[in-house]
Design an enzyme around this catalytic site. Structure first.
Site, PDB file in Angstrom:
ATOM      1  N   ASP A 125      48.262  28.643  37.955  1.00 58.96           N
ATOM      2  CA  ASP A 125      48.836  27.562  38.747  1.00 58.96           C
ATOM      3  C   ASP A 125      50.334  27.844  38.872  1.00 58.96           C
ATOM      4  OD1 ASP A 125      49.051  24.916  39.962  1.00 58.96           O
ATOM      5  OD2 ASP A 125      49.998  24.330  38.067  1.00 58.96           O
ATOM      6  N   ARG A 126      50.978  27.250  39.876  1.00 62.40           N
ATOM      7  CA  ARG A 126      52.407  27.521  40.080  1.00 62.40           C
ATOM      8  C   ARG A 126      53.292  26.420  39.520  1.00 62.40           C
ATOM      9  NH1 ARG A 126      55.319  27.528  45.918  1.00 62.40           N
ATOM     10  NH2 ARG A 126      55.641  25.368  45.265  1.00 62.40           N
ATOM     11  N   ASP A 127      53.268  25.240  40.139  1.00 62.21           N
ATOM     12  CA  ASP A 127      54.182  24.153  39.789  1.00 62.21           C
ATOM     13  C   ASP A 127      53.788  23.519  38.457  1.00 62.21           C
ATOM     14  OD1 ASP A 127      55.261  24.689  42.289  1.00 62.21           O
ATOM     15  OD2 ASP A 127      54.081  23.143  43.273  1.00 62.21           O
ATOM     16  N   TYR A 158      56.308  18.318  46.081  1.00 66.13           N
ATOM     17  CA  TYR A 158      56.382  18.830  47.457  1.00 66.13           C
ATOM     18  C   TYR A 158      57.595  19.739  47.643  1.00 66.13           C
ATOM     19  CZ  TYR A 158      53.259  14.870  47.480  1.00 66.13           C
ATOM     20  OH  TYR A 158      52.269  13.985  47.154  1.00 66.13           O
ATOM     21  N   THR A 206      47.546  27.910  44.125  1.00 69.29           N
ATOM     22  CA  THR A 206      48.282  26.646  44.103  1.00 69.29           C
ATOM     23  C   THR A 206      47.919  25.749  45.272  1.00 69.29           C
ATOM     24  OG1 THR A 206      50.528  25.698  44.114  1.00 69.29           O
ATOM     25  CG2 THR A 206      50.235  27.772  45.288  1.00 69.29           C
ATOM     26  N   ASN A 207      47.846  24.458  45.013  1.00 71.50           N
ATOM     27  CA  ASN A 207      47.717  23.470  46.077  1.00 71.50           C
ATOM     28  C   ASN A 207      49.116  23.118  46.573  1.00 71.50           C
ATOM     29  OD1 ASN A 207      44.959  23.340  45.684  1.00 71.50           O
ATOM     30  ND2 ASN A 207      44.983  21.350  44.670  1.00 71.50           N
ATOM     31  N   SER A 231      49.842  20.536  49.089  1.00 77.60           N
ATOM     32  CA  SER A 231      49.412  19.478  50.000  1.00 77.60           C
ATOM     33  C   SER A 231      50.558  18.842  50.762  1.00 77.60           C
ATOM     34  CB  SER A 231      48.648  18.390  49.238  1.00 77.60           C
ATOM     35  OG  SER A 231      49.519  17.671  48.394  1.00 77.60           O
ATOM     36  N   LYS A 259      41.951  23.437  45.218  1.00 77.98           N
ATOM     37  CA  LYS A 259      41.596  23.111  43.837  1.00 77.98           C
ATOM     38  C   LYS A 259      41.371  21.597  43.711  1.00 77.98           C
ATOM     39  CE  LYS A 259      45.364  24.872  42.118  1.00 77.98           C
ATOM     40  NZ  LYS A 259      46.424  25.253  41.159  1.00 77.98           N
ATOM     41  N   ASP A 267      48.098  23.317  34.410  1.00 83.83           N
ATOM     42  CA  ASP A 267      48.525  22.104  33.710  1.00 83.83           C
ATOM     43  C   ASP A 267      47.757  20.870  34.142  1.00 83.83           C
ATOM     44  OD1 ASP A 267      49.632  21.940  36.250  1.00 83.83           O
ATOM     45  OD2 ASP A 267      51.482  20.994  35.560  1.00 83.83           O
TER      46      ASP A 267
END
Length: 197
Positions: free
Chosen positions: A20-22, A31, A62-63, A65, A119, A144
């Site tokens: 995952d990224r963030d 965002y 990663t999402n 959105s 995801k 996370d």
């Protein structure tokens, strides 16, 4: 939920860690659209080096959105990824691939698969594994949130690790899909490397 088809999970290629990224690799900023705000979290560079040196390919899933919500653009996502790639390249770390979903969720339940490529849908994991010859049966997912773990599990990964950042989790579900629960990225890397023996 979409069920596994022929060739899924993928086998016979390079082992990998899907990330995952963030909140996992970089500071979590809702965002994120400003590349100057891409900041690596403590322990990430050293951890990624250890994984790379142990023969793991590194891939981000990663999402994003904020694009689907109209808050940022896909160009913003690309710029942030370019910034992250650059920071890692300065440390001698290269990613196998990065994939993201720009769809906005239709529900606040982050455990519901609304689209295969978002995801907790496993599509990003499967697509990257197939495109780059990664063996998901020898690969891990680190994130996370439950959606990261579900995506890794349903994408065929042999293990999933939750970095517990203190955010509110549906604890029973997180425990169900997490092979391990740790407090830091460094601890997640320790677990992956211990599992490799």
């Amino acid at each position: 939920m979409r069920q596994a088809g022929p060739g899924w999970p993928t086998r016979g290629g390079q082992k990998a860690v899907f990330l995952d990224r963030d909140g996992t690799l970089i500071e979590d900023a809702d965002y994120l659209g400003d590349a100057s705000r891409v900041v690596l979290l403590p322990g990430v560079v050293a951890g990624l080096r250890r994984l790379r040196d142990a023969g793991y390919g590194l891939a981000i899933v990663t999402n994003q959105s904020g694009v689907g919500r109209g808050m940022i653009t896909e160009e913003d996502v690309v710029a942030c990824q370019d910034r992250l790639d650059g920071l890692l390249a300065e440390e001698g770390i290269e990613l196998v691939a990065s994939g993201w979903s720009t769809m906005a969720p239709g529900t606040e339940n982050r455990r519901v698969v609304e689209h295969f490529m978002r995801k907790p849908g496993p599509g990003l994991v499967i697509e990257i594994a197939r495109a780059h010859g990664l063996d998901t049966t020898r690969s891990w997912m680190i994130g996370d949130a439950e959606r990261d773990l579900i995506a890794g599990r349903d994408g065929g990964c042999c293990g999933t690790i939750l970095i517990d950042t203190g955010q509110k989790l549906e604890r029973d579900d997180a425990d169900l899909v997490a092979t391990e629960r740790v407090s830091s990225f460094s601890a997640a890397v320790d677990q992956v490397l211990r599992s490799a023996g």
